[in-house]
Design an enzyme around this catalytic site. Structure first.
Site: not given
Ligand code: GLA
Length: 376
Positions: A102, A100, A25, A138, A150
């Site tokens: 992911g 946390g 991204d 953020e 996200d």
């Molecule tokens: C995290 C970041 C996203 C993206 C992912 C990796 O989730 O918040 O913006 O960069 O890592 O794809």
């Protein structure tokens, strides 16, 4: 300040799993996430006394409008600031997106608050404007230099679909994601690695600690900087514009980071083609190849994620990979429905053997976007 009485508004926003297209991204590339059937719910109403009051389970934060917040509360106050809110509000949070892990619990929190506040104060912001406010919260307020994947997924996810997000032109293309009719299921394996670190933030660590915990205590920012350096060496604005031939002009870490970006861009395109052709074997192989690239070239995996992917594959998964920023968090595995229990058991056994904390394993489906669920 609003002069008329405010309604109570409840809004929900999903976590996400990125199927493929990791760390693309912020490089101007393409990602393919699904919104999850796990959501954060924010209830927003007028404050009784002129101050903001935030509650999440046993956690609470109270402060004047404009006062700086830390830890988990910074995600909420960051959104209020990004939206220019001057009304004191009472905000209550509950969530079944694991923190946390992911799975973007922070974006789910930001987006649930943004959607609820937008309706409560009748701000009239579009979904695009809400995404921008959540990203600003953020990156600028919390201080986590993430790339927008996200928040975009939380506000635009579609049931039964993945979203092909192109960060070069801003387009969003729904792509059907229905593994079940093909006899497959997507499992999340939460390694609990980042979860342990995130608890520190929830106990009041400084702003940014929660995001730092789920993105490797600065490792995420370091990868982003390395990608920007590689793009500069190549004379490009965005590393995702690099071609395979450009790689010959790079060395060392710049080469390895760029090789991940270039090959991952190609994998996203192949993955979408494979989905359209119902070619799930290729989908699985591409997931596994993506993991190898994140592990070997981008250096964002960890022993627990590698163990989860390996054990899932050995037990019959069609493909498996880490998802999200890495350095802990979750892996995903695409498994034949009839092998789901065996894959889960194999992963648990491997974690026990290696002395890791017991993982959480659960199936996920592509669900819908953030929405208002109650106004009263
Ligand atoms: C995290 C970041 C996203 C993206 C992912 C990796 O989730 O918040 O913006 O960069 O890592 O794809």
């Amino acid at each position: 300040m609003t002069s008329h009485p405010l309604p109570l508004v409840r809004a929900a926003a999903p976590g996400r799993v990125n199927l493929i297209g990791e760390h693309l991204d912020y490089n101007g590339g393409r990602c393919l996430p699904i919104a999850l059937d796990r959501r954060t719910v924010a209830t927003v109403a007028a404050s009784p006394d002129g101050r903001h009051h935030l509650h999440s389970g046993e956690l609470a934060w109270h402060g004047a409008v404009g006062e700086r917040a830390d830890g988990w509360a910074s995600y909420v106050v960051g959104v209020l600031e990004a939206l220019g809110v001057r009304d004191p509000l009472a905000v209550t949070i509950r969530s079944d997106v694991p923190v946390g892990s992911g799975l973007s619990s922070s974006a789910a929190l930001e987006c649930a608050v943004a959607v609820a506040v937008n309706a409560c104060l009748a701000l009239g912001r579009s979904d695009e404007e809400l995404v921008a406010a959540c990203i600003a919260a953020e990156t600028s307020y919390v201080g986590a230099p993430t790339g927008g994947l996200d928040q975009t997924t939380a506000l635009f996810g579609r049931p039964g679909h993945a979203l092909l997000l192109d960060f070069a032109d801003g387009s969003r293309t729904p792509v059907p994601w229905r593994p079940e009719p093909a006899g497959l299921r997507l499992l999340v394996i939460d390694t609990k690695v980042a979860h342990r670190l995130a608890l520190g933030a929830l106990r009041g660590a400084p702003a940014g600690a929660l995001a730092g915990a789920s993105s490797g205590d600065g490792g995420y920012a370091a990868r982003r900087a390395e990608c920007e350096a590689a793009a500069r060496t190549l004379g490009l604005d965005r590393l995702a514009d690099a071609s395979p031939d450009d790689l010959a002009r790079l060395t060392g870490n710049e080469l390895r980071r760029a090789r991940h970006v270039v090959t991952e861009q190609a994998r996203v395109a192949e993955f979408v083609d494979a989905l359209v052709e119902d070619d799930w074997a290729t989908v699985g192989h591409l997931m596994t190849a993506s993991h190898a690239s994140l592990r070997d070239d981008f250096d964002v995996s960890c022993a627990e994620l590698d163990a989860a992917v390996e054990a899932a594959r050995d037990a019959g998964a069609a493909g498996a990979r880490m998802t999200g920023g890495g350095f802990g968090g979750s892996a995903i595995a695409l498994v034949p429905v009839g092998r789901a229990d065996a894959v889960e058991a194999a992963v648990r056994e491997r974690f026990a053997e290696d002395g890791y904390e017991s993982p959480a394993v659960f199936p996920v489906e592509a669900a819908g976007a953030a929405e208002v669920v109650q106004i009263s």
